[in-house]
Scaffold this active site. Structure first.
Site, PDB file in Angstrom:
ATOM      1  N   HIS A 195      -2.245   1.523   6.709  1.00  0.00           N
ATOM      2  CA  HIS A 195      -2.493   1.573   5.308  1.00  0.00           C
ATOM      3  C   HIS A 195      -2.386   3.114   5.008  1.00  0.00           C
ATOM      4  CE1 HIS A 195      -4.226   0.262   1.714  1.00  0.00           C
ATOM      5  NE2 HIS A 195      -5.391   1.261   1.937  1.00  0.00           N
ATOM      6  N   ASP A 235      -7.474   4.555  -4.279  1.00  0.00           N
ATOM      7  CA  ASP A 235      -6.482   3.666  -3.323  1.00  0.00           C
ATOM      8  C   ASP A 235      -6.203   2.696  -4.373  1.00  0.00           C
ATOM      9  OD1 ASP A 235      -5.144   2.022  -1.725  1.00  0.00           O
ATOM     10  OD2 ASP A 235      -6.895   1.323  -0.178  1.00  0.00           O
ATOM     11  N   CYS A 258       0.793  -1.186   0.068  1.00  0.00           N
ATOM     12  CA  CYS A 258       0.175  -0.059  -0.238  1.00  0.00           C
ATOM     13  C   CYS A 258       0.731   1.219   0.001  1.00  0.00           C
ATOM     14  CB  CYS A 258      -0.967   0.138   1.340  1.00  0.00           C
ATOM     15  SG  CYS A 258      -0.488   0.157   2.860  1.00  0.00           S
TER      16      CYS A 258
END
Length: 311
Positions: A131, A146, A95
């Protein structure tokens, strides 16, 4: 009165062009936005397009923590450009790698990007900041994007509107964001990103996120924890996810997933096992065949003797 500093793009124009070529972006169909358009809703169509093409070309993967002599994740824009684009080895990252890199690409195109943290809710009862997501303001609306959560992550820019539902690619699956006020008037509320496989299914809470800007030092601390903690699954399990883009539909229709020793492909609601892997040689070949990821001999040697290695 001090003069305002001129805009300095994180990546030069030639690097942005190299990235667009790397993801096979149809620039003739979606011309580059101007810096003025990138601050308004005129930039939304281009943002949505570059998001889905990036998802289909840059995998979510944690191979660096296993196929490496160092097993150290560095979240630096130049290191990430070399890994994802210049090396031409099909690599992505997890991430904080993918979302930091994509934030710098978008900033280089003229978008304003605010990076913030997320608490993943699938990890247990006490989620921590582990994250990263990016927020993009266009006119008076903020969108969340994302590219670092794998096959349950969003495939579209998601407006921060409480209860707003978005499609997951061209499938029946859906995503939405909801907002909950803080426990006190002076406590900041939280947004929650959710996913479900079809309108008939119940919503699964995936992660919380905030609108507070996180700084590079915040992500360095988070990255260190995620990449070194023995309780982080990234350190003992291999996961690779690459979205599948249907060029005729111009949308995401599924994903290919390598989960430790199994490769699966899901298109719409149909899932099939592509391979059961028994050895490291088989897994290295599967990475090349199904994901276009090519590891060097030195990288392959890095996994020997570790808990994630296939015997």
């Amino acid at each position: 009165m001090p003069r305002q500093k001129p805009f300095e793009a994180p990546y030069p124009a030639e690097d942005v062009d190299a990235f667009l070529s790397h993801i096979s972006f149809p620039i003739e169909k979606f011309p580059k936005v101007t810096k003025e358009q990138a601050r308004t809703k005129d930039g939304l169509e281009f943002l949505a397009a570059i998001l889905r093409y990036t998802l289909a070309a840059v995998p979510f993967e944690n191979l660096l923590l296993h196929y490496s002599p160092y097993r150290a994740v560095v979240i630096d824009k130049d290191v990430l450009f070399e890994k994802i684009v210049a090396s031409n080895c099909g690599r992505g990252g997890y991430c904080m790698e993918n979302n930091l890199f994509f934030a710098k690409i978008l900033q280089s195109l003229g978008y304003e990007v605010i990076s913030t943290g997320g608490r993943v809710l699938l990890e247990g009862d006490s989620p921590e900041w582990s994250h990263q997501v990016n927020l993009i303001p266009l006119d008076d609306q903020i969108y969340m994007i994302d590219i670092g959560f794998g096959n349950q992550g969003p495939t579209r820019p998601m407006p921060l509107i409480d209860g707003h539902v978005s499609k997951w690619g061209a499938t029946e699956a859906e995503t939405r964001v909801t907002y909950k006020q803080g426990s006190k008037p002076w406590v900041q509320g939280l947004w929650t990103y959710q996913h479900r496989n079809s309108p008939k299914d119940t919503w699964t809470q995936i992660y919380h996120f905030t609108t507070t800007e996180f700084l590079p030092g915040d992500f360095r601390i988070m990255n260190h924890s995620v990449s070194t903690s023995r309780t982080s699954f990234f350190t003992y399990k291999i996961l690779v996810v690459k979205m599948l883009l249907d060029k005729e539909m111009d949308d995401i229709v599924g994903a290919v997933i390598l989960n430790q020793n199994e490769v699966k492909k899901r298109i719409h609601d149909k899932s099939e096992v592509l391979a059961e892997l028994k050895t490291e040689e088989e897994r290295v070949k599967a990475l090349a065949k199904h994901f276009g990821i090519f590891l060097t001999e030195r990288e392959r040697a890095g996994i020997r003797g570790t808990v994630a290695a296939l015997k």
